[in-house]
Design a protein around this motif. Structure first.
Motif, PDB file in Angstrom:
ATOM      1  N   THR A 185       0.817  -1.224   0.000  1.00  0.00           N
ATOM      2  CA  THR A 185       0.000   0.000   0.000  1.00  0.00           C
ATOM      3  C   THR A 185       0.847   1.269   0.000  1.00  0.00           C
ATOM      4  OG1 THR A 185      -0.200  -0.182   2.428  1.00  0.00           O
ATOM      5  CG2 THR A 185      -2.029  -1.028   1.092  1.00  0.00           C
TER       6      THR A 185
ATOM      7  N   THR B 197     -10.949   4.762   3.457  1.00  0.00           N
ATOM      8  CA  THR B 197     -11.552   3.900   2.434  1.00  0.00           C
ATOM      9  C   THR B 197     -12.600   3.014   3.099  1.00  0.00           C
ATOM     10  OG1 THR B 197      -9.929   2.119   2.699  1.00  0.00           O
ATOM     11  CG2 THR B 197      -9.433   3.819   1.065  1.00  0.00           C
TER      12      THR B 197
ATOM     13  N   THR C 196     -12.863  -7.535  -0.929  1.00  0.00           N
ATOM     14  CA  THR C 196     -12.659  -6.548  -1.983  1.00  0.00           C
ATOM     15  C   THR C 196     -11.267  -6.596  -2.597  1.00  0.00           C
ATOM     16  OG1 THR C 196     -14.280  -5.143  -0.874  1.00  0.00           O
ATOM     17  CG2 THR C 196     -12.930  -4.093  -2.536  1.00  0.00           C
ATOM     18  N   SER C 197     -10.290  -7.182  -1.911  1.00  0.00           N
ATOM     19  CA  SER C 197      -8.968  -7.326  -2.528  1.00  0.00           C
ATOM     20  C   SER C 197      -9.058  -8.179  -3.790  1.00  0.00           C
ATOM     21  CB  SER C 197      -7.971  -7.942  -1.540  1.00  0.00           C
ATOM     22  OG  SER C 197      -8.444  -9.170  -1.036  1.00  0.00           O
TER      23      SER C 197
ATOM     24  N   GLN D  93     -11.609  -7.955  -5.823  1.00  0.00           N
ATOM     25  CA  GLN D  93     -12.077  -6.935  -6.772  1.00  0.00           C
ATOM     26  C   GLN D  93     -10.897  -6.122  -7.298  1.00  0.00           C
ATOM     27  OE1 GLN D  93     -15.421  -5.938  -7.632  1.00  0.00           O
ATOM     28  NE2 GLN D  93     -14.531  -4.434  -8.993  1.00  0.00           N
ATOM     29  N   SER D  94     -10.001  -5.724  -6.404  1.00  0.00           N
ATOM     30  CA  SER D  94      -8.840  -4.930  -6.800  1.00  0.00           C
ATOM     31  C   SER D  94      -7.966  -5.704  -7.780  1.00  0.00           C
ATOM     32  CB  SER D  94      -8.031  -4.544  -5.562  1.00  0.00           C
ATOM     33  OG  SER D  94      -8.831  -3.798  -4.658  1.00  0.00           O
ATOM     34  N   GLN D  95      -7.836  -7.015  -7.544  1.00  0.00           N
ATOM     35  CA  GLN D  95      -7.053  -7.863  -8.434  1.00  0.00           C
ATOM     36  C   GLN D  95      -7.650  -7.870  -9.844  1.00  0.00           C
ATOM     37  OE1 GLN D  95      -5.337 -12.463  -8.385  1.00  0.00           O
ATOM     38  NE2 GLN D  95      -7.078 -11.949  -7.140  1.00  0.00           N
TER      39      GLN D  95
ATOM     40  N   GLN E 164      -9.650  -5.466 -11.164  1.00  0.00           N
ATOM     41  CA  GLN E 164      -9.569  -4.139 -11.768  1.00  0.00           C
ATOM     42  C   GLN E 164      -8.160  -3.818 -12.260  1.00  0.00           C
ATOM     43  OE1 GLN E 164     -12.784  -2.230  -8.731  1.00  0.00           O
ATOM     44  NE2 GLN E 164     -11.576  -0.755  -9.840  1.00  0.00           N
ATOM     45  N   ALA E 165      -7.162  -4.483 -11.675  1.00  0.00           N
ATOM     46  CA  ALA E 165      -5.789  -4.268 -12.124  1.00  0.00           C
ATOM     47  C   ALA E 165      -5.528  -4.915 -13.482  1.00  0.00           C
ATOM     48  CB  ALA E 165      -4.803  -4.820 -11.090  1.00  0.00           C
TER      49      ALA E 165
ATOM     50  N   THR F 120      -5.856  -0.844   4.959  1.00  0.00           N
ATOM     51  CA  THR F 120      -5.971   0.286   4.035  1.00  0.00           C
ATOM     52  C   THR F 120      -7.125   1.218   4.401  1.00  0.00           C
ATOM     53  OG1 THR F 120      -7.458  -0.858   2.500  1.00  0.00           O
ATOM     54  CG2 THR F 120      -5.102  -1.176   2.169  1.00  0.00           C
TER      55      THR F 120
ATOM     56  N   ILE G 175     -12.200   4.045  -6.288  1.00  0.00           N
ATOM     57  CA  ILE G 175     -12.794   3.324  -5.162  1.00  0.00           C
ATOM     58  C   ILE G 175     -14.069   4.038  -4.706  1.00  0.00           C
ATOM     59  CG2 ILE G 175     -10.625   2.338  -4.321  1.00  0.00           C
ATOM     60  CD1 ILE G 175     -10.489   4.624  -2.278  1.00  0.00           C
TER      61      ILE G 175
ATOM     62  N   SER H 289     -18.336  -3.729  -7.987  1.00  0.00           N
ATOM     63  CA  SER H 289     -17.979  -2.750  -6.956  1.00  0.00           C
ATOM     64  C   SER H 289     -19.207  -1.989  -6.468  1.00  0.00           C
ATOM     65  CB  SER H 289     -16.937  -1.775  -7.506  1.00  0.00           C
ATOM     66  OG  SER H 289     -16.551  -0.829  -6.523  1.00  0.00           O
TER      67      SER H 289
END
Length: 440
Positions: free
Chosen positions: A58, A153, A286-287, A289-291, A293-294, A324, A362, A379
C-alpha cells in the motif's frame, strides 16, 4: 487480511516495554495529544516534514493525496513501506522506540489494541470529517468510545463473485440467488450438476481466504454472544462454531463443490479460474475486486462477472476492515507535527477527498461525496450492500485468531473440526490474556 498473531502474542508478552501490552480498556493518557482546535486543511506548512508508515503493498495508496497536500501546504510527507509482515513488524518497531507521524492501520477492535492507541495515538473525536462518514465507517476506528483512526476507504466487502457464463449454462437467474448458506451450497450443486465448472474455488495454498466460508456461517450470532466471547464467558468451541467448520469440510470440500486442487489453490489462481469459467463462484473480499480491476476494464468485468451478498440465513453482505481503511496519527511530543498530521487527515477527508477516490477508483466513505463514475457493477453492488452488512469477526472479537491456519491443518488431515475450534479458542485466550483483557 493475513495475520500473524502468535508472533504478536510473544511481542506483547515479552518485548513491549515502551508500549507495554496493558489493558486495552485502560484510561486514555492524553499527554502530548493535539488540542481540539480547528484545522485549516490548506494552511501553509513550509519546512514541516511528516513520516507515514504503510505496508509494502500500500505504499502507493496515499500518493495522490500526499502530492496534493505537499503542493497545497509546502509540507513534505515521506511514505515509508514497512517490510512484511506488517502487523508483526509495526509493533516491534514501536517497541524499539521508532514512531511515525501517521500510519495505515486496521481500524478494528481486534487490531487497534496492538499499537496501544490510548498511549500512542492522537484522539480524533472532534475532527470535522467524523460527522461526514457513513454509518458503517463511523463504527470503525473507535475503542471504548474514543476515535483513534481516520477512515479513508470503505471496509472490504465479503460476498460471492460469480461467472455470468457459468451461471447461464447452469440455468441460474438472479431470482435464484441464495438467501442463506444452505441455499448457496445448493446453488453450488446446481453448477456441478449442469456444467463442467467447479462450484467454488478455494485457496488452500494461500490459506487466508479459507476463513470466509466459516465466517459467513457465523452471522446469526448476536451482539451478546460476541460480548460474552470478549469477556471469556463464551468460547470458540461453542457448537455453532464447530458446526460451521464441519459444514465447510463435509458439505463443501468433501462434497466435491471445490476445484480438485483446492488444497494448493491460490488467491491469484482464484481470479484466473473464475474469469475462465473453470469455477462458478469465489467467496472473497474486496482485494479480489482490486485484483480484477488491475487486469481488466470495467466493461470487461461487467460482461464477465457479477457479485451478490449472502449470510447464514439471509442475503446480507459482510464487511471486513483492513489496514488500508484506517490512518492513525501518533503522539510524538512535537505539537507542530501533531497539528500538521491532523491537517493532513483533514485535507485527505475534506479538500482532496473527491479527487483521491477518483484517482484510486474506489467507493466513497462519505455519503455527501459521490462515488466516482465508471466503477464495475461488482464494486457498485458491494457499495450498495455496505450499509446493512454484518461485520466479520475481526470487527466483533477483541482478538482475531488465525482461523485460516487451523482450517488449513484440517484440509491437510492434521486436525478435526473440533480440534480446529479448540486451537482457535486457545490462541484467542492467549492473546486476550497477554493484552490484559478483563476476564482472561
Amino acid at each position: 487480511m493475513k495475520r500473524v498473531l502468535p508472533a504478536l502474542v510473544l511481542i506483547c508478552a515479552t518485548a513491549l516495554t515502551a508500549i507495554a501490552c496493558s489493558d486495552p480498556t485502560a484510561a486514555d493518557n492524553n499527554t502530548g495529544s493535539a488540542p481540539d482546535t480547528k484545522v485549516n486543511p490548506t494552511a501553509k506548512l513550509d519546512g514541516v516534514k511528516l513520516t507515514m508508515w504503510t505496508a509494502q503493498n500500500t505504499v502507493n495508496a496515499p500518493k495522490q493525496v500526499i502530492d496534493a497536500f505537499e503542493k497545497a501546504t509546502g509540507a513534505k510527507v515521506d511514505a515509508q513501506a514497512i517490510p512484511d509482515l506488517y502487523e508483526q513488524n509495526v509493533p516491534t518497531k514501536l517497541a524499539a522506540g521508532d514512531k511515525p507521524d501517521l500510519m495505515f492501520w486496521q481500524p478494528s477492535i481486534s487490531t487497534l489494541p496492538f499499537i496501544q492507541p490510548q498511549q500512542n495515538l492522537l484522539t480524533l473525536d472532534s475532527e470535522p470529517w467524523v460527522s461526514k462518514l457513513g454509518d458503517t465507517e463511523k463504527s470503525l476506528g473507535v475503542i471504548n468510545g474514543k476515535r483513534y483512526a481516520a477512515i479513508v476507504t470503505s471496509p472490504a466487502m465479503l460476498g460471492v463473485y460469480y461467472n455470468k457464463d457459468v451461471f447461464k449454462a447452469a440455468g441460474i437467474t438472479e431470482a435464484q440467488f441464495p438467501k442463506s448458506y444452505d441455499e448457496l451450497l445448493a446453488l453450488g450443486h446446481t453448477i456441478t450438476d449442469k456444467t463442467d465448472a467447479a462450484a467454488f474455488y478455494e485457496s488452500g495454498g494461500d490459506k487466508w481466504p479459507m476463513q470466509w466460508q466459516m465466517q459467513l456461517q457465523l452471522t446469526d450470532l448476536d451482539k451478546q454472544w460476541w460480548a460474552d466471547l470478549n469477556q471469556n464467558k463464551q468460547k470458540w468451541t461453542d457448537p455453532v462454531v464447530v458446526k460451521a467448520i464441519t459444514t465447510y469440510k463435509e458439505k463443501l470440500l468433501d462434497a466435491g463443490l471445490a476445484q480438485k486442487n483446492y488444497k494448493t489453490g491460490t488467491f491469484t489462481g482464484s481470479a484466473d479460474a473464475l474469469w475462465k469459467g473453470e469455477a462458478g463462484m469465489v467467496l472473497n473480499v474486496t482485494s479480489f475486486q482490486s485484483q480484477l480491476q488491475a487486469k481488466y476494464s470495467t466493461e470487461q468485468i461487467d460482461k464477465k462477472l457479477g457479485w451478490f451478498p449472502v449470510s447464514n440465513s439471509d442475503a446480507t453482505g459482510m464487511y471486513s476492515p483492513d489496514q488500508t481503511n484506517g490512518v492513525v496519527a501518533f503522539k510524538t511530543g512535537d505539537t507542530k507535527r501533531q497539528n500538521a498530521a491532523r491537517q493532513f487527515l483533514a485535507f485527505w477527508l475534506d479538500t482532496d477527498y473527491a479527487a483521491y477516490i477518483k484517482a484510486m477508483k474506489i467507493p466513497s466513505v462519505q455519503p455527501s461525496v459521490p462515488t466516482p463514475a465508471g466503477l464495475p457493477g461488482t464494486s457498485l453492488a458491494q457499495l450498495k450492500s455496505l450499509p446493512t452488512a454484518n461485520g466479520v469477526f475481526q470487527a466483533k472479537a477483541i482478538v482475531a485468531p488465525d482461523t485460516h491456519l487451523y482450517l488449513a491443518e484440517m484440509i491437510y488431515g492434521k486436525k478435526t473440526p473440533e480440534q480446529v475450534a479448540q486451537a482457535i479458542q486457545n490462541q484467542f485466550a492467549q492473546v486476550a490474556k497477554a493484552q490484559g483483557a478483563p476476564g482472561f
